[in-house]
Enzyme design. Structure first.
Site, PDB file in Angstrom:
ATOM      1  N   LYS A 120      12.834  -3.928  -5.361  1.00  0.00           N
ATOM      2  CA  LYS A 120      12.912  -3.036  -4.202  1.00  0.00           C
ATOM      3  C   LYS A 120      14.143  -3.391  -3.399  1.00  0.00           C
ATOM      4  O   LYS A 120      14.608  -4.527  -3.426  1.00  0.00           O
ATOM      5  CB  LYS A 120      11.678  -3.213  -3.306  1.00  0.00           C
ATOM      6  CG  LYS A 120      11.438  -2.056  -2.363  1.00  0.00           C
ATOM      7  CD  LYS A 120      10.648  -0.975  -3.074  1.00  0.00           C
ATOM      8  CE  LYS A 120      10.246   0.152  -2.162  1.00  0.00           C
ATOM      9  NZ  LYS A 120       9.161   0.951  -2.780  1.00  0.00           N
TER      10      LYS A 120
HETATM   11  N1  GLU Z   1       9.765   4.405  -4.068  1.00  0.00           N
HETATM   12  C1  GLU Z   1       8.796   4.842  -5.024  1.00  0.00           C
HETATM   13  C2  GLU Z   1       7.641   3.853  -5.080  1.00  0.00           C
HETATM   14  O1  GLU Z   1       7.408   3.120  -4.158  1.00  0.00           O
HETATM   15  C3  GLU Z   1       9.396   5.165  -6.381  1.00  0.00           C
HETATM   16  C4  GLU Z   1      10.123   4.037  -7.053  1.00  0.00           C
HETATM   17  C5  GLU Z   1      10.867   4.444  -8.315  1.00  0.00           C
HETATM   18  O2  GLU Z   1      10.831   5.607  -8.673  1.00  0.00           O
HETATM   19  O3  GLU Z   1      11.485   3.571  -8.900  1.00  0.00           O
HETATM   20  O4  GLU Z   1       6.894   3.823  -6.023  1.00  0.00           O
END
Ligand code: GLU
Length: 431
Positions: A120
């Site tokens: 993240k």
């Molecule tokens: N931000 C989204 C999540 O928390 C998607 C992450 C992604 O597609 O890599 O799952």
């Protein structure tokens, strides 16, 4: 939030009193560890993110002055494949928060069985205060500062809170310029024109909807006529609200960062989406609706409550108010472990984030596959494959819950952590 966690699982550079969402995640792992059998001996892997990068992002503002933002990229675990996870722009982004969000990505990808680890990113910025040109410079400089650790084989960013397809385009472009050729698979959640996947924008909301269609069967409910309250009216909450209404459910309340709107007979979701679009993204001031205070929102008598905003929203302070029959988590980490206990005592099941909101990363996976093959699927194929993934994960989690007599959250963690640690164990410890 809880700070009652093992000191050795808090990196030395984090104030143990500011452990925030990371503390929540550690508590969730503690609840899971007893069910991991012989893999428990590897559980500390889950408590230690693999790689943490903190970067300085100096930017020239439109008025000529220079200002600095702090950015992060955390790769929690990459045993099962490249890191995967979004990038968040928010004034309260912090390192322990990004660590927890990365760890929830590892768990989520494993729960829906995608060949990814978890990562993240975040930039501590209030994007509403900056122009498009300034946000482009922030995005490009942030990308450039983390460029050594990202890439299609290494770690693939995507949208999250306050980032979107435009931000992903700038990231993809910055990455591609550094390589000297277009690297579509470096980032997901891109516009379709740039190798993005059909269905990606609404994938998280659609995944929640699919999970809801399964969960109502488990708990002897019906979607038609169901009363639904949603916190969050962005890409996730907004799409879910629309799909629920189209299926004949009544979305009776929406709570976003500008206010809370309520209609006992069911809100007109499409009109509200248009209103929010025309009024800076918020529901505040929408005509023909009642407004509520947060306490009143949490106390609403509903069939399904969907927290789809930020983490730490359902806490020990408001969990006791909740009178929903079912909670489905659209956000990451909306319910603290203490609140989980209160909801369990009151007999309210919670379909956890790492299952319920996995639709987004699932279609991100489809996007990555399509980009690597340069062969693109139609929207029907994508939505069907998404439904298959969500349904089988739901089945696996409910089976794990029945087998171990645990909550759906712990069941999902048992499934996800087992997959991560199996990979970890067979890979072995280097050197
Ligand atoms: N931000 C989204 C999540 O928390 C998607 C992450 C992604 O597609 O890599 O799952």
């Amino acid at each position: 939030m809880n700070t009652n966690v093992e000191q050795s699982n808090i990196p030395s550079f984090i104030d143990p009193h500011e452990v925030g969402a990371w503390g929540m995640y550690l508590r969730q792992v503690d609840r899971t560890a007893p069910y991991l059998g012989s893999l428990t001996r590897w559980a500390d892997t889950l408590r230690h993110p693999k790689r943490i990068l903190i970067v300085d992002i100096p930017i020239r503002l439109d008025n000529g002055t220079v200002t600095h933002f702090e950015g992060y990229r955390v790769q929690h675990n990459v045993s099962r494949g490249p890191g995967k996870g979004g990038v968040r722009f928010h004034p309260q982004v912090s390192l322990p928060e990004v660590m927890a969000l990365a760890a929830w990505m590892s768990t989520k990808c494993a729960v829906v069985n995608l060949p990814f680890g978890g990562a993240k990113g975040g930039v501590r910025i209030d994007p509403r205060k900056y122009s498009m040109a300034e946000l482009e410079r922030v995005t490009r400089r942030y990308t450039s500062e983390i460029i050594q650790v990202i890439g299609p084989e290494q770690d693939i960013p995507a949208p999250d809170v306050n980032t979107n397809a435009q931000v992903m385009s700038w990231m993809m472009d910055t990455y591609s310029i550094s390589k000297g050729y277009s690297v579509k698979a470096a980032v997901t959640g891109k516009p379709v024109a740039l190798g993005g996947s059909l269905g990606r924008v609404e994938a998280t909301g659609r995944g929640i909807y699919v999970i809801a269609t399964e969960a109502v069967k488990t708990f002897g409910m019906q979607l038609k006529g169901a009363r639904i309250a949603i916190q969050g009216f962005g890409n996730v909450g907004g799409t879910a609200a629309r799909l629920f209404q189209e299926a004949g459910a009544k979305v009776i309340a929406i709570y976003d960062q500008t206010g809370i709107v309520y209609d006992e007979q069911g809100l007109d979701v499409k009109a509200l989406l248009n209103y929010a679009h025309e009024h800076g993204g918020g529901v505040k001031g929408a005509p023909g609706v009642t407004t509520l205070k947060p306490k009143e929102f949490w106390s609403l008598k509903t069939d399904i409550l969907i927290p789809a905003a930020l983490e730490g929203q359902i806490t020990k302070d408001n969990a006791g108010l909740i009178r929903a029959k079912l909670v489905i988590e659209g956000a990451n980490g909306p319910t603290t472990p203490e609140a989980d206990d209160v909801l369990a005592e009151n007999g309210i099941p919670v379909v956890p984030d790492v299952l319920a909101n996995a639709g987004g990363v699932t279609v991100s996976y489809f996007e990555w596959v399509q980009d690597l093959e340069s062969f693109f699927w139609d929207e029907n194929t994508i939505n069907h494959r998404l439904e298959d993934v969500m349904r089988s994960a739901y089945k696996a989690v409910t089976q794990s819950a029945a087998e171990h007599h645990v909550s759906l959250r712990t069941a999902a963690f048992i499934l996800g952590c087992t997959r991560i640690l199996e990979a970890r164990e067979v890979r072995g410890l280097y050197p």
